[in-house]
Design a protein around this motif. Structure first.
Motif, PDB file in Angstrom:
ATOM      1  N   ALA A  23      76.632  24.000   8.111  1.00 58.41           N
ATOM      2  CA  ALA A  23      76.003  24.072   7.014  1.00 58.41           C
ATOM      3  C   ALA A  23      76.751  23.396   5.899  1.00 58.41           C
ATOM      4  CB  ALA A  23      75.622  25.282   6.697  1.00 58.41           C
ATOM      5  N   LYS A  24      78.105  23.390   6.077  1.00 56.07           N
ATOM      6  CA  LYS A  24      78.956  22.911   5.363  1.00 56.07           C
ATOM      7  C   LYS A  24      78.899  21.182   4.986  1.00 56.07           C
ATOM      8  CE  LYS A  24      83.758  22.815   5.523  1.00 56.07           C
ATOM      9  NZ  LYS A  24      84.730  23.487   6.252  1.00 56.07           N
ATOM     10  N   HIS A  25      78.269  20.855   6.337  1.00 57.88           N
ATOM     11  CA  HIS A  25      78.024  19.458   6.377  1.00 57.88           C
ATOM     12  C   HIS A  25      76.711  18.919   6.020  1.00 57.88           C
ATOM     13  CE1 HIS A  25      82.260  19.132   7.562  1.00 57.88           C
ATOM     14  NE2 HIS A  25      82.047  19.625   8.511  1.00 57.88           N
ATOM     15  N   GLY A  26      75.956  19.846   5.528  1.00 55.90           N
ATOM     16  CA  GLY A  26      74.559  19.577   5.173  1.00 55.90           C
ATOM     17  C   GLY A  26      73.439  19.825   5.876  1.00 55.90           C
ATOM     18  N   LEU A  27      73.777  20.643   7.233  1.00 54.22           N
ATOM     19  CA  LEU A  27      72.659  20.711   8.357  1.00 54.22           C
ATOM     20  C   LEU A  27      71.795  22.026   7.601  1.00 54.22           C
ATOM     21  CD1 LEU A  27      73.932  20.200  11.776  1.00 54.22           C
ATOM     22  CD2 LEU A  27      72.408  18.597  10.431  1.00 54.22           C
ATOM     23  N   THR A  72      76.380  34.177   6.257  1.00 58.48           N
ATOM     24  CA  THR A  72      74.959  34.557   5.948  1.00 58.48           C
ATOM     25  C   THR A  72      74.409  34.126   4.989  1.00 58.48           C
ATOM     26  OG1 THR A  72      75.306  36.900   5.493  1.00 58.48           O
ATOM     27  CG2 THR A  72      75.193  36.260   7.613  1.00 58.48           C
ATOM     28  N   GLY A  73      75.071  34.264   3.656  1.00 59.99           N
ATOM     29  CA  GLY A  73      74.441  33.885   2.539  1.00 59.99           C
ATOM     30  C   GLY A  73      74.957  32.572   2.266  1.00 59.99           C
ATOM     31  N   GLN A  74      75.529  31.726   2.991  1.00 60.42           N
ATOM     32  CA  GLN A  74      75.937  30.344   2.604  1.00 60.42           C
ATOM     33  C   GLN A  74      74.813  29.300   2.332  1.00 60.42           C
ATOM     34  OE1 GLN A  74      79.117  29.182   5.536  1.00 60.42           O
ATOM     35  NE2 GLN A  74      78.621  26.956   4.638  1.00 60.42           N
ATOM     36  N   LYS A  75      74.640  28.460   1.507  1.00 55.05           N
ATOM     37  CA  LYS A  75      73.815  27.366   1.255  1.00 55.05           C
ATOM     38  C   LYS A  75      73.586  26.570   2.486  1.00 55.05           C
ATOM     39  CE  LYS A  75      72.677  23.541  -1.882  1.00 55.05           C
ATOM     40  NZ  LYS A  75      73.103  22.397  -0.976  1.00 55.05           N
ATOM     41  N   GLY A  76      72.198  26.693   2.834  1.00 58.53           N
ATOM     42  CA  GLY A  76      71.694  25.888   3.993  1.00 58.53           C
ATOM     43  C   GLY A  76      71.723  26.707   5.255  1.00 58.53           C
ATOM     44  N   GLY A 328      79.949  23.494  15.437  1.00 60.01           N
ATOM     45  CA  GLY A 328      79.504  22.994  14.101  1.00 60.01           C
ATOM     46  C   GLY A 328      79.607  21.461  13.773  1.00 60.01           C
ATOM     47  N   VAL A 329      80.916  21.253  13.763  1.00 58.22           N
ATOM     48  CA  VAL A 329      81.074  19.652  13.710  1.00 58.22           C
ATOM     49  C   VAL A 329      80.223  18.675  14.484  1.00 58.22           C
ATOM     50  CG1 VAL A 329      83.018  17.896  13.770  1.00 58.22           C
ATOM     51  CG2 VAL A 329      83.393  20.148  13.090  1.00 58.22           C
ATOM     52  N   GLU A 333      77.618  15.894  13.386  1.00 59.80           N
ATOM     53  CA  GLU A 333      77.790  14.273  13.864  1.00 59.80           C
ATOM     54  C   GLU A 333      76.386  14.148  14.557  1.00 59.80           C
ATOM     55  OE1 GLU A 333      80.590  13.798  16.838  1.00 59.80           O
ATOM     56  OE2 GLU A 333      80.623  11.675  16.826  1.00 59.80           O
ATOM     57  N   ARG A 334      75.874  14.716  15.574  1.00 55.59           N
ATOM     58  CA  ARG A 334      74.940  14.617  16.381  1.00 55.59           C
ATOM     59  C   ARG A 334      73.579  14.261  15.358  1.00 55.59           C
ATOM     60  NH1 ARG A 334      74.302  16.908  22.228  1.00 55.59           N
ATOM     61  NH2 ARG A 334      72.244  16.227  22.008  1.00 55.59           N
ATOM     62  N   LEU A 335      73.395  15.150  14.433  1.00 52.04           N
ATOM     63  CA  LEU A 335      72.371  15.037  13.445  1.00 52.04           C
ATOM     64  C   LEU A 335      72.620  13.827  12.406  1.00 52.04           C
ATOM     65  CD1 LEU A 335      70.984  18.771  13.854  1.00 52.04           C
ATOM     66  CD2 LEU A 335      70.522  16.516  15.141  1.00 52.04           C
ATOM     67  N   GLY A 336      73.680  13.149  12.479  1.00 47.41           N
ATOM     68  CA  GLY A 336      73.932  12.276  11.513  1.00 47.41           C
ATOM     69  C   GLY A 336      74.434  12.446  10.213  1.00 47.41           C
ATOM     70  N   LYS A 337      74.916  13.546  10.068  1.00 49.25           N
ATOM     71  CA  LYS A 337      75.776  14.145   8.863  1.00 49.25           C
ATOM     72  C   LYS A 337      77.019  13.575   8.802  1.00 49.25           C
ATOM     73  CE  LYS A 337      71.958  16.253   7.364  1.00 49.25           C
ATOM     74  NZ  LYS A 337      71.281  15.854   6.140  1.00 49.25           N
ATOM     75  N   LEU A 338      77.699  13.269   9.923  1.00 52.87           N
ATOM     76  CA  LEU A 338      79.270  12.926   9.813  1.00 52.87           C
ATOM     77  C   LEU A 338      79.179  11.724  10.604  1.00 52.87           C
ATOM     78  CD1 LEU A 338      80.993  16.464  10.646  1.00 52.87           C
ATOM     79  CD2 LEU A 338      81.175  15.142   8.255  1.00 52.87           C
TER      80      LEU A 338
END
Ligand SMILES: Cc1cc2nc3c(=O)[nH]c(=O)nc-3n(C[C@H](O)[C@H](O)[C@H](O)COP(=O)(O)OP(=O)(O)OC[C@H]3O[C@@H](n4cnc5c(N)ncnc54)[C@H](O)[C@@H]3O)c2cc1C
Ligand SMILES: Cc1cc2nc3c(=O)[nH]c(=O)nc-3n(C[C@H](O)[C@H](O)[C@H](O)COP(=O)(O)OP(=O)(O)OC[C@H]3O[C@@H](n4cnc5c(N)ncnc54)[C@H](O)[C@@H]3O)c2cc1C
Ligand code: FES
Lengths: 484, 381, 102
Positions: A23-27, A72-76, A328-329, A333-338
């Motif tokens: 989630a930190k990387h935008g997923l 559990t309350g983190q954005k994303g 998570g990393v 990466e696989r979904l194009g966020k990194l």
């Protein structure tokens, strides 16, 4: 149907670390877990209405735990508690039961972080109230701060034995004996170099030992439990020395009065979801038995499905946290966020930490490796299948009568067919078959994977919208393919 | 192994060889062995390991077509006698069954259907309103009417397997597991039977290999059309008494029953996914949902129970859905018993009738219309 | 008494009562039925169907189903996974339900 970039089964150390990082990387991440509160086993959470009034010896992990819960309350992140994932009806889709909110979820990537449970340890009397697993004891401690007995004995094989012993000592139980089956003191010299890859854990273990000694309890290595006795509850425990081949020396047995016996003979990965998804498995006894085969980047043989943490092979909490983070990393990466480079620089430090944990695990495995000795302990009356009340004697009689295969033993005795879906008896059943047939246990046929992965309430399954029912014109006529 | 009810390898010779260890083969072997004949049963995998051990165990008269009612009655009688007279515990219970209708159209259909059945000699009670609620307070109010047939029954597929196998062995039949028949041929007035555990010879050959029977018949040059359904079945956790009759549905695909241990079987013939080749078969998610929806629409309290397991198995069916048993057309001493829709119900009768045929006794019920030769005619010849 | 709560460092809030086989049991908001029963020294949760053996909490994490009890008339509720509620009526499960002692 819900949609998400990444779906994670399990809100334990591995699942929550993966969720937080991804989630930190935008997923967009959805975590499903069948407990009411997040944390999984190791980070099992106290009721949220309980207040800490001061730090005690049981609060040492609070900082890490709170950080995980915060995920559990983190954005994303969407966290669905009390959600049983029971099936993977098609690629990229999971079905879950959650009361009125039951349904399906579609994701671009799936991470299975399903954790583990105690391996069944059958011996005469193991079904008496007062005999609990190491996991059960730790869970009651962490999740409830309750100790389910007073005069306690701990027996088992593996690092949880010392931990549980220390827990009971620190909690103020009357700890009588802590017995570890492997001769770990003798082996320590040969393992210590690897173990020191995680000096913090070695220090912890030393503290555990100290706490046990200070309580006045006897700590024995190379001993095991051979029987639990009592009319309707546990009253006494019989312990005996065991040699390195797993042979029990009954002539030196000791009987100890106790109302609590904690048994911990290792953990087994929860593989029901990876089995339902038809992921290839391999037998790794030191990682708990059958585990999913994983390629680079934790991917199982099913593309788009990753497995991490204890559910992919027992590795302990330090491994689960790091595998989760790395996953998570990988997902980002696989979904194009990194970019590849960004991912690589994030992965490198985690991978080097994982390497350390692996070195530590190797030391641990050498220290604790023990052939399982349960089959020698079984009397004809010993229960093997708790749900269906099937005894070792009944199973052996069926085997002698020629019903020796997994299918025939299941079919003729109902072993594995109860509510626990085999979690507390399948391993013993496979071992009995292996013993009688002379096959190695990993050659014994496993039952086919079946729906649901865990029990689900039928009403929940009806929440899903279904296409209208098409009735056959004549229900008597064949509906399937012609085969001759 | 000492004490085993099985024999390790096929003998070189036998009078009668039965191929396939499901309910059809085991019943046939039992009656022949009890008549003192030398019977060897060859089973490819674990005896009782597929459909016969994985089915719902419904033995319902009132779901049957009129043509098979007599056969069905005979079979239920044999099922009953297994336990009552032959000391073979098959978990038989005969609580009677309710066939339910939930719409006007279904009520009309049920009337029509039950009249036809009555013509075939079946007794019914027509139930609606308070009478229906009194007998079955657990039914949904959406159930408008039902027929009650006191003959409807069930047996336990799990119990029946072990018991029938033991009974065959006790009667002198020899059962060989893990012996797949890979070749059949005629040689010097007998059948030569190749298996994965060596060859054997028999004067009389009986094929009871369920959906694989067609492939075996083909080895003797006989082409029989057989289809295979992939039936799904589900079981709940054990629960206090919820329903005490065998439930079927006139307008929906459904069978329901609660076993003595409290578990409830939910089935009826919903189709799973998969193929016959390679034995790849799975439950289908959508149709499982539809199966459960139908079940809950009839017995609402089922919604409160947990599902423990769902699985899928093969049911062989002839193109006309009638049982096919008797002499294999064009052969001297080869027989077949396969492909009965609801084959668990019919298995014991098939076994008895096959034994009568081979022992030269008159059949307990007329069997002409079940002659497999009928399948050779018309489009399927 | 077997079984106890660790009180050091924890404020559990206000206790309430529920009953188990008719006897009053103390619990705290959020506490599982099993934890409250263990703390009260009540360790038998069910009597097995086939052999009538006493069983109790075993896995503590929802996978073994040994802790199932009848809760407010509903059978097969896992005591280790279910929070206690004020006034709840909990019964030992005998076989599939409350049994004769209900
Ligand atoms: C009680 C206990 C104590 C332990 N103590 C230690 C220790 O002191 N040190 C140590 O190193 N290791 C310990 N371990 C090992 C420990 O399990 C792991 O180190 C860590 O908890 C693993 O994290 P995980 O995320 O892989 O799995 P878990 O923490 O087990 O989490 C997995 C989660 O997934 C959920 N889940 C699984 N399948 C489904 C499904 N189909 N649907 C919905 N939810 C599902 C589970 O209920 C669980 O909440 C302990 C294990 C247990 C059981
Ligand atoms: C899920 C499900 C639910 C059902 N519910 C009901 C029900 O409620 N009531 C009912 O009446 N019917 C029901 N049926 C149908 C019923 O189960 C079958 O029709 C019946 O069991 C068929 O019995 P059989 O002996 O003919 O075949 P099977 O049980 O299929 O036995 C055939 C045997 O032959 C063996 N075999 C195959 N090839 C070879 C070979 N080359 N060499 C040696 N052995 C071989 C197989 O391994 C198998 O053991 C159901 C079926 C399924 C799948
Ligand atoms: S103790 Fe195992 S499910 Fe509750």
């Amino acid at each position: 149907m819900r949609e998400t970039d990444l779906v994670i089964v399990g809100a334990g150390a591995a699942g929550l670390s993966a969720a937080s990082e991804a989630a930190k990387h935008g997923l967009s991440v959805t975590v499903l877990d069948d407990n009411l509160l997040p944390g999984g086993q190791y980070f099992r959470r106290l009721p949220t209405s309980y207040r800490h009034t001061k730090e005690t010896v049981f609060d040492k992990e609070r900082a890490r735990a709170d950080a995980l819960y915060a995920t559990t309350g983190q954005k994303g992140v969407t966290y669905l508690n009390d959600a049983v994932v029971w099936e993977a009806p098609e690629d990229g889709v999971l079905a879950f039961a959650r009361g009125a909110d039951s349904g399906r979820i579609r994701a671009k990537l799936t991470i299975i972080a399903s954790g583990a449970h105690d391996r069944p340890a059958p011996f005469p009397g193991w079904t008496l109230p007062g005999v609990v697993t190491a996991g059960g004891l730790q869970n009651l401690l962490k999740g409830q701060r309750v100790i389910p007995g007073r005069r306690a004995v701990v027996a088992g094989n593996g690092p949880l034995v010392l931990l549980v012993g220390a827990t009971l000592a620190r909690a103020g139980a009357e700890l009588r004996e802590v017995v570890e089956a492997a001769p770990i003191l003798k082996r320590l010299a040969g393992s210590i170099a690897d173990l020191l890859a995680m000096p913090k854990i070695v220090r912890q273990a030393a503290d555990y030992r100290l706490a046990i000694m200070k309580s006045g309890a006897k700590l024995r290595t190379g001993w095991t439990v051979i029987e639990a006795r009592g009319a309707n509850e546990l009253e006494e425990v019989v312990l005996a020395p065991i040699d390195e081949a797993g042979k029990v020396n009954r002539s030196r047995s000791r009987t100890v009065k106790a109302d609590l016996l904690v048994v911990g003979f290792g953990l087994m990965p929860s593989i029901e979801m990876v089995r339902l998804m038809d992921c290839k498995l391999e037998w790794k006894p030191l990682r708990g038995g059958w585990v999913p085969v994983r390629g680079a980047n934790f991917e199982t043989s099913r593309p788009g499905v990753l497995a991490v943490g204890d559910g992919a092979g027992i590795g302990g909490v330090e491994m689960a946290l790091r595998e989760g983070k790395l996953a998570g990393v990988i997902a980002a990466e696989r979904l194009g966020k990194l970019s590849r480079d960004q991912a690589a620089s994030l992965k490198a430090p985690i991978q080097s930490e994982i390497a350390k944990v692996e070195t530590f695990r190797r030391g641990l495995e050498r220290l604790y490796a023990m052939p399982p000795a349960f089959l020698d302990l079984l009397t004809p009356e010993t229960i093997v299948c708790r749900c269906e009340d099937v005894t070792a004697g009944e199973l052996r009689a069926r085997q002698d009568a020629g019903f020796g295969s997994t299918a025939a033993l299941k079919g003729t005795t109902r072993t594995t067919m109860g509510r626990c879906q085999g979690r507390n008896c399948l391993r013993t059943l496979l071992a009995l078959i292996a013993q009688a047939s002379g096959q190695p246990i990993d050659q014994v046929m496993m039952p086919r994977p079946r729906l649901p992965a865990r029990l689900v309430t039928i009403g929940d399954l009806l929440q899903e919208e279904l296409p209208p029912i098409e009735m056959p014109k004549d229900p008597h006529l064949p509906r399937g393919e012609q085969v001759s | 192994m000492a004490g085993s009810v099985f024999v390790e390898t096929p003998p070189r010779d036998a009078e009668i060889v039965v191929v396939g260890g499901g309910v059809a083969g085991m019943s046939t072997a039992l009656f022949l062995a009890r008549a003192g004949r030398d019977v060897v049963l060859l089973e490819r995998g674990v005896p009782w390991g597929v459909a016969s051990g994985a089915n719902a165990g419904t033995l319902s008269l009132q779901v049957k077509r009129a043509e098979v009612l007599d056969l069905c009655k005979l079979s239920l009688d044999v099922w009953r006698r297994f336990g009552a007279e032959m000391d073979v515990d098959v978990g038989f219970g005969q609580p009677g069954g309710l066939r339910v209708a939930t719409t006007d159209a279904e009520v009309a259909h049920l009337r029509e259907y039950s009249d036809e059945q009555r013509g075939g000699g079946l007794e019914f009670e027509w139930l609606e309103g308070n009478q229906l609620r009194d007998m079955a307070p657990w039914l949904s109010t959406g159930v408008r009417a039902a027929t009650f047939c006191s003959g409807d029954a069930y047996a336990s597929p799990l119990l029946a397997g072990g018991s029938l196998i033991a009974a065959v062995a006790k009667a002198g039949g020899r059962i060989v597991g893990h012996a797949e028949v890979t070749g059949l041929s005629r040689e010097n007035g007998a059948y030569r039977i190749e298996t994965t555990k060596g060859a054997t010879r028999a004067k009389i050959l009986i094929i009871t290999a369920g959906p694989w029977s067609g492939g075996l018949a083909r080895m003797l040059g006989v082409a029989l059309p057989i289809y295979v359904d992939v039936n799904m079945l589900s079981i709940t956790e054990s629960a206090p008494k919820l329903l005490d009759r065998v439930i079927t549905h006139i307008g929906g695909i459904l069978s329901l029953k609660q076993l003595p241990n409290g578990t409830i079987l939910i089935g009826g013939g919903w189709q799973g996914r998969g193929r016959f080749a390679g034995m790849e078969k799975f439950a289908d998610h959508v149709r499982l949902g539809q199966n459960l929806t139908t079940a809950v629409s009839v017995v609402p309290d089922l919604a409160k129970l947990r599902l423990v397991r769902t699985w899928a198995g093969y049911e062989a069916v002839a193109p006309d859905a009638l049982p096919a048993f008797g002499r294999l057309p064009g052969t001297d001493d080869a027989y077949i018993a396969a492909a009965a829709r609801g084959g668990f119900t019919f298995g014991p009768a098939q076994g008895l009738l096959m034994s009568e045929m081979i022992l030269g006794q008159p059949p307990s019920t007329p069997i002409g219309r079940f002659d497999p030769a009928r399948l050779l005619t018309g489009a399927h010849a | 008494m077997t079984g106890f709560r660790i009180t050091d460092g924890i404020d559990r809030g206000t206790a309430f009562q529920f009953t188990c086989d008719g006897e009053a049991v103390t619990a705290y908001p959020g506490e599982s039925i099993a934890a409250a029963l263990m703390a009260a020294g009540h360790r038998r949760t069910r009597v097995s169907a086939r052999s009538q053996m006493s069983r109790g909490l075993y896995c503590g994490m929802g996978v073994c189903w040994e802790c199932i009890m009848v809760v407010d008339g509903k059978p097969a509720v896992r005591a280790c996974m279910t929070p206690a509620e004020p006034g709840m009526k909990v019964q030992t499960q005998h076989g599939v339900g409350p049994g004769d002692g209900a």
